[in-house]
Design an enzyme around this catalytic site. Structure first.
Site, PDB file in Angstrom:
ATOM      1  N   ASP A   8      -7.966  -7.614 -15.510  1.00 40.84           N
ATOM      2  CA  ASP A   8      -7.125  -8.611 -16.163  1.00 40.84           C
ATOM      3  C   ASP A   8      -6.274  -9.303 -15.118  1.00 40.84           C
ATOM      4  O   ASP A   8      -5.565  -8.641 -14.362  1.00 40.84           O
ATOM      5  CB  ASP A   8      -6.246  -7.911 -17.204  1.00 40.84           C
ATOM      6  CG  ASP A   8      -5.763  -8.858 -18.281  1.00 40.84           C
ATOM      7  OD1 ASP A   8      -5.832  -8.497 -19.459  1.00 40.84           O
ATOM      8  OD2 ASP A   8      -5.316  -9.966 -17.929  1.00 40.84           O
ATOM      9  N   ASP A 103      -9.604 -15.138 -18.296  1.00 41.24           N
ATOM     10  CA  ASP A 103      -8.845 -14.362 -17.302  1.00 41.24           C
ATOM     11  C   ASP A 103      -9.039 -12.853 -17.400  1.00 41.24           C
ATOM     12  O   ASP A 103      -8.236 -12.096 -16.866  1.00 41.24           O
ATOM     13  CB  ASP A 103      -7.357 -14.696 -17.398  1.00 41.24           C
ATOM     14  CG  ASP A 103      -6.728 -14.123 -18.662  1.00 41.24           C
ATOM     15  OD1 ASP A 103      -7.472 -13.845 -19.623  1.00 41.24           O
ATOM     16  OD2 ASP A 103      -5.501 -13.953 -18.689  1.00 41.24           O
ATOM     17  N   GLU A 104     -10.085 -12.405 -18.082  1.00 40.72           N
ATOM     18  CA  GLU A 104     -10.312 -10.957 -18.132  1.00 40.72           C
ATOM     19  C   GLU A 104     -11.806 -10.659 -18.220  1.00 40.72           C
ATOM     20  O   GLU A 104     -12.592 -11.470 -18.708  1.00 40.72           O
ATOM     21  CB  GLU A 104      -9.566 -10.319 -19.310  1.00 40.72           C
ATOM     22  CG  GLU A 104     -10.078 -10.771 -20.645  1.00 40.72           C
ATOM     23  CD  GLU A 104      -9.355 -10.099 -21.814  1.00 40.72           C
ATOM     24  OE1 GLU A 104      -9.276  -8.860 -21.857  1.00 40.72           O
ATOM     25  OE2 GLU A 104      -8.886 -10.848 -22.687  1.00 40.72           O
TER      26      GLU A 104
END
Length: 409
Positions: A8, A103-104
């Site tokens: 993350d 974003d992960e």
DNA sequence: TCTGGGGTCCTAGGACCC
DNA sequence: TCTGGGGTCCTAGGACCC
């Protein structure tokens, strides 16, 4: 026993903005727009979070909490670019990669010990590699399930690595708030609180039949999650099983609510073009077109129509959307309008020869338009909106069907 | 508090069919 | 005419995630 990493990125949008403008480093930063604009916070730096600013907070509220923060517009293309860079680093590390959002990501590293060493060492290597290749801080959770890995990376923030040893999942989860479970939001949290359940440990102590009775299918999944299992739905699927999108949509909130038909029409035209373009990019066809309306009082409605023939053509999307709009608009000012394509299929299905000819002609023209837009920018060509003048006749002669006989220009 | 934009999944009622 | 039980599709809405 599987070994899964959840990666993350820390304050992703803010961190990317800081790469482009280093003067933002160390300061409270809010990404999302100007503080007097309609909108919400997309991301807040840790310095801004100290003042209570967090994502999804209205920008005006964020300004009241932290007036000295720097407010910047988001740059989606930059975030996509850096998301790809992260993906590339992960891909190099393990073939089983899955971006869960911009974003992960999850990666499965089961059986890579000879290559990368034990899990914790491997994660530290990856952590540093992401930082050095992208310049971005990140956190990594290591566990035997996606669920625990995800909760774990959250606990590791910021800029940390955390491993929950196999067999210790229950002990790790027990003291955490039920809200930490992905899928438990405001509403479920409140319902659980009313039952006296506050911690994941409280949940784990309950009989799963009780939860099933109370929450149905979701309750059963919840019982499994309390124990750290990837129970139910998406969490259960293997890491890296690539899936096509199930829907494509675009929506727009006006700076000021509007009841201007011309403005509403051109907005729907623009949204239809954006949806059509993405359908063609993915080589997908939609069978169900849906519009979304939101009025000044925030009341929100959706209206859908399913077609006999799946499509990826802007003007078909526009015709259907506009018809739905006209049939359902009260005439009161509109705050938001959206166009949504669902029921996606890989082919357009059965067609007769004549219809096929029209469709082919349009598709060819639109593919050219897509290329022009790639080259000269998004606003260089507008097909659907340019038909505005002729649009009324078109609706009458051909309510929701295929493009008319005239060749597209 | 004056509330974006892009998604996923689930529920529930009604139509329709066997 | 009092009236079953599935299965599937369509539509609308809502919770939730980043």
């Amino acid at each position: 026993m599987k070994t899964i990493f959840h990666i993350d990125m820390d304050a992703f949008f803010v961190s990317v903005e800081r790469l482009f403008d280093p003067t933002l480093i160390g300061k409270p930063v809010v990404v999302g727009g100007r503080p007097d604009q309609r909108g919400v916070v997309s991301a807040a730096s840790y310095e801004a979070r100290k003042f209570g600013v967090h994502s999804a907070l209205p920008l005006r509220t964020a300004y009241k909490l932290c007036p000295h923060a720097t407010f910047v517009d988001g740059h989606p293309h930059r975030y996509r670019e850096y998301s790809h860079k992260v993906h590339d680093v992960l891909q190099e590390f393990s073939p089983k990669v899955e971006m869960a959002s911009i974003d992960e990501a999850y990666i499965e590293v089961t059986g890579t010990e000879r290559l990368h060493g034990p899990p914790l060492k491997a994660a530290h290597t990856l952590h540093e590699r992401i930082r050095s290749k992208t310049g971005l801080a990140n956190s990594i959770g290591i566990a035997s399930s996606r669920l625990v890995a995800k909760i774990c990376s959250d606990q590791a923030k910021p800029n940390g690595v955390l491993w929950v040893l196999p067999g210790q999942e229950g002990r790790f989860l027990a003291p955490l708030d039920v809200r930490k479970i992905p899928g438990v939001g405001k509403v479920t949290e409140k319902q659980l609180h009313l039952l006296g359940i506050r911690k994941i440990g409280d949940l784990a102590a309950l009989d799963e039949r009780f939860l099933e009775q109370r929450f149905g299918k979701w309750g059963l999944a919840l019982a499994g999650k309390a124990l750290g299992l990837d129970a139910g739905g998406w969490f259960d699927s293997p890491v890296g099983a690539h899936e096509e999108p199930k829907s494509i949509s675009h929506e727009h909130t006006f700076g000021t609510d509007t009841a201007d038909r011309g403005q509403l029409h051109s907005t729907i035209a623009r949204l239809s073009e954006m949806v059509g373009r993405r359908l063609r990019e993915h080589k997908l066809f939609t069978r169900t077109v849906q519009i979304k309306l939101r009025y000044s009082d925030f009341s929100t409605f959706t209206r859908a129509h399913s077609l006999d023939q799946a499509t990826q053509i802007d003007t078909v999307l526009l015709n259907v959307s506009w018809k739905l709009f006209e049939q359902n608009w009260t005439g009161k000012p509109i705050r938001l309008i959206g166009v949504h394509a669902g029921n996606l299929e890989e082919t357009e299905g059965q067609t007769n020869l004549l219809a096929q000819e029209h469709t082919d002609r349009w598709t060819k023209a639109l593919t050219t338009v897509d290329k022009l837009r790639d080259k000269f920018g998004e606003n260089s060509v507008s097909l659907a909106a340019s038909l505005k003048g002729r649009f009324r006749e078109r609706v009458h002669e051909n309510p929701v069907g295929l493009p008319g006989k005239s060749k597209p220009k």
